[in-house]
Design an enzyme around this catalytic site. Structure first.
Site, mmCIF file in Angstrom:
data_model
loop_
_atom_site.group_PDB
_atom_site.id
_atom_site.type_symbol
_atom_site.label_atom_id
_atom_site.label_comp_id
_atom_site.label_asym_id
_atom_site.label_seq_id
_atom_site.Cartn_x
_atom_site.Cartn_y
_atom_site.Cartn_z
ATOM 1 N N ARG A 46 4.787 11.347 11.054
ATOM 2 C CA ARG A 46 3.803 11.751 9.781
ATOM 3 C C ARG A 46 4.587 11.563 8.407
ATOM 4 O O ARG A 46 3.872 11.145 7.204
ATOM 5 C CB ARG A 46 3.438 12.982 9.845
ATOM 6 N N TYR A 99 -16.342 1.536 -5.393
ATOM 7 C CA TYR A 99 -16.890 1.696 -3.858
ATOM 8 C C TYR A 99 -17.538 3.214 -3.957
ATOM 9 O O TYR A 99 -17.125 4.203 -4.265
ATOM 10 C CB TYR A 99 -15.499 1.672 -3.012
ATOM 11 N N ASP A 171 -7.700 -0.744 -7.475
ATOM 12 C CA ASP A 171 -8.103 -0.788 -6.191
ATOM 13 C C ASP A 171 -8.608 -2.316 -5.997
ATOM 14 O O ASP A 171 -9.468 -3.045 -6.648
ATOM 15 C CB ASP A 171 -9.542 -0.108 -5.777
ATOM 16 N N LYS A 196 -10.045 -4.123 5.558
ATOM 17 C CA LYS A 196 -10.741 -5.618 4.970
ATOM 18 C C LYS A 196 -10.134 -6.623 5.242
ATOM 19 O O LYS A 196 -9.515 -6.744 6.299
ATOM 20 C CB LYS A 196 -11.207 -5.389 3.608
HETATM 21 C C1 LIG Z 1 -13.258 -1.727 -2.374
HETATM 22 C C2 LIG Z 1 -13.211 -0.764 -1.714
HETATM 23 N N1 LIG Z 1 -12.125 0.365 -1.558
HETATM 24 C C3 LIG Z 1 -12.062 1.400 -0.607
HETATM 25 C C4 LIG Z 1 -12.649 1.255 0.592
HETATM 26 C C5 LIG Z 1 -12.619 2.379 1.451
HETATM 27 O O1 LIG Z 1 -11.652 1.886 2.486
HETATM 28 P P1 LIG Z 1 -11.642 2.525 3.883
HETATM 29 O O2 LIG Z 1 -13.171 2.309 4.509
HETATM 30 O O3 LIG Z 1 -10.683 1.813 4.727
HETATM 31 O O4 LIG Z 1 -11.378 4.013 3.671
HETATM 32 C C6 LIG Z 1 -13.646 0.287 0.752
HETATM 33 C C7 LIG Z 1 -14.438 0.508 1.869
HETATM 34 O O5 LIG Z 1 -15.607 -0.540 2.201
HETATM 35 C C8 LIG Z 1 -13.814 -0.588 -0.413
HETATM 36 O O6 LIG Z 1 -14.946 -1.649 -0.128
#
Ligand SMILES: Cc1ncc(COP(=O)(O)O)c(C=O)c1O
Length: 382
Positions: A46, A99, A171, A196
Site C-alpha cells: 500500500r 466526467y 484530467d 482508458k
Molecule cells: C475523463 C475521465 N476522467 C476520469 C474517469 C474516471 O476513471 P475511472 O473509471 O478509471 O475511475 C473517467 C471515466 O470514464 C473519465 O472518462
C-alpha cells in the site's frame, strides 16, 4: 555442466510482477534506517512496490514530471489529488462539463466536508479569472471534455492559476501523454484514468497522478491513508499497454480523423464534433497545444430514437460505456455518462438527446466507415 560457476547477472526484458504485500528486512537495523528515511526500501505494497514504482517511472518519463503515483482507478487518483490540498472552507474552481464521477465527487462528497465548488464553461477562456476567489485552492480542468470535446487553453489557465497562487490540475485522460503534455504549459498536476487509453485494452482499472515533488508528497500521504493504491498485477498490465501507447494513439488519431471527415460529409448528420476538424470552434487551439486530436468523435443524429437505432444497428462497433480500448465503442451520453441529469445540466454539458459518442478503435478504418454508414442509413429511416 557450465565450467564457470558464477551465474550471469541478468534482468528480464519485461517488468516482473512482484505480487507480494510485504517485504523482508534482513535485520532490525535496516528496518530502522528505512523508517528514519535514511535508506530506501519497500515495507508494504500500500506504500509502494517494485512493479508499481517501475511503471510510475515510465509515466514520469512520458509526462516529463518529477514523479508519478499510480492508483486503483481514475477516481482514486482524482479524489486523492484534490483531497491532498483541500480543507473545509476551501473552494475548487472547475471547468464544465467534467466526467460525471468527478462532478459527483465535487457536488456531493466534497461538499459534505465543507468544500465549495464553482464551475465555468470549458470553452470560456476568461472563466478561471472570473471564478477564482480568495477561497479558491484548486483550479480543476478536463480537456478535451467529455462528451462534447471542448478544448481548454492550458497555457492561459496555468498562468491564471499561478497569478492567483492556486494549484492547477488537469484530467488529460482523453488526450494521453502522447497527444498532450499539460505540465509543459505550466500546469501543476496531470491526471489520467489509465483504465482508458494508457491501459488500452479494456481490461484494467487504474489512475495516475504526475507532478513535481512538492505536490507528490501530500498526494502520496493521502494514497497511503485512503488506500487507493494500484495492485501490482494491474500495474504490470498497464506497463504492457503502455508499450504500444504511441503506436495505438497514432492509429486512434488517424481512424478518428477519417471517421469525423466521413460523418461531416453526410448531410443529415447535424453536428460533428472533433477537435481535428476545421469546423471545431477551438481547432486552432487544439492544433497549438495538442500533438494529435485523439480517438473520440461526437455527433448529433437529432433525436433519441435515431440515436438508439444507430447504436443498435452497428455490427463492428459495440454499445458499451468507457473508451480508449483497441475496440470501437459507441455510447449515447443521455443513457450513459449524463444519465439522469436535469435538462439545464444537459444543456450545460452540450448533450442533446440525439448525441452519439464514438470511441474509435484500431480496426480497419474502411470497415468502420462501412459499418457506420449502414447504421446511419437505418437510423435515418426512423
Ligand atoms: C475523463 C475521465 N476522467 C476520469 C474517469 C474516471 O476513471 P475511472 O473509471 O478509471 O475511475 C473517467 C471515466 O470514464 C473519465 O472518462
Amino acid at each position: 555442466m557450465p565450467k564457470k560457476s558464477d551465474r550471469i547477472e541478468q534482468t528480464p526484458v519485461v517488468t516482473p510482477i512482484v505480487q507480494s504485500t510485504t517485504f523482508i528486512f534482513p535485520d532490525t537495523a535496516s528496518l530502522i534506517d528505512y523508517q528514519r528515511g535514511e535508506r530506501k526500501g519497500y515495507i508494504y505494497t500500500r506504500y509502494s512496490n517494485p512493479t508499481i514504482e517501475a511503471v510510475e517511472k515510465k509515466v514520469t518519463d512520458l509526462e516529463g514530471s518529477d514523479g508519478s503515483l499510480l492508483f486503483s482507478s481514475g477516481m482514486a487518483a482524482i479524489s486523492s489529488a484534490c483531497m491532498a490540498f483541500l480543507k473545509s472552507g476551501d473552494e475548487i474552481v472547475s471547468s464544465y462539463p467534467i466526467y460525471g464521477g468527478t462532478a459527483q465527487l465535487f457536488d456531493n462528497l466534497l461538499k459534505r466536508y465543507g468544500i465549495r465548488i464553482k464551475y465555468f464553461q470549458a470553452s470560456d477562456k476568461a472563466g478561471p479569472e472570473r471564478s477564482i476567489s480568495a477561497r479558491t485552492k484548486v483550479l480543476y480542468l478536463e480537456t478535451p471534455t467529455n462528451p462534447n470535446l471542448q478544448i481548454i487553453d492550458l497555457k492561459h489557465a496555468a498562468k491564471t492559476a499561478r497569478k492567483g497562487k492556486i494549484i492547477s490540475v488537469v484530467d488529460s485522460t482523453f488526450a494521453t501523454p502522447i497527444n498532450q503534455k499539460p505540465l509543459k504549459f505550466g500546469i501543476d498536476i496531470v491526471i489520467h484514468s489509465v483504465t482508458k487509453y494508457m491501459g488500452g485494452h479494456s481490461d484494467i482499472m487504474g489512475g495516475v497522478v504526475s507532478a513535481s515533488d512538492k505536490y507528490l508528497k501530500g498526494i502520496y500521504d493521502i494514497r497511503k491513508l485512503l488506500g487507493g493504491c494500484i495492485d501490482p498485477h494491474q500495474a504490470f498490465l498497464l506497463d504492457r499497454g503502455m508499450r504500444t501507447l504511441s503506436v495505438r494513439m497514432e492509429r486512434h488519431n488517424l481512424n478518428a480523423g477519417k471517421i469525423a471527415r466521413f460523418l461531416k460529409s453526410v448531410d443529415k448528420v447535424k453536428r460533428v464534433i472533433y477537435p481535428g476538424l476545421d469546423s471545431h470552434p477551438q481547432h486552432k487551439l487544439a492544433f497549438d497545444q495538442m500533438d494529435g486530436y485523439g480517438g473520440m468523435v461526437s455527433f448529433d443524429l437529432g433525436s433519441k430514437k435515431r440515436a438508439s437505432k444507430f447504436a443498435d444497428s452497428l455490427k463492428i462497433v459495440k454499445n458499451a460505456v468507457s473508451l480508449g480500448g483497441v475496440e470501437s465503442l459507441v455510447s449515447i451520453p443521455i443513457w450513459t455518462s449524463q444519465y439522469g441529469l436535469k435538462k439545464s445540466d444537459l444543456d450545460r454539458s452540450g448533450v442533446t438527446p440525439g448525441l452519439i459518442r464514438l470511441s474509435v478503435g484500431l480496426e480497419d478504418s474502411g470497415e468502420l466507415i462501412d459499418d457506420i454508414d449502414q447504421a446511419l442509413k437505418k437510423a435515418f429511416r426512423v
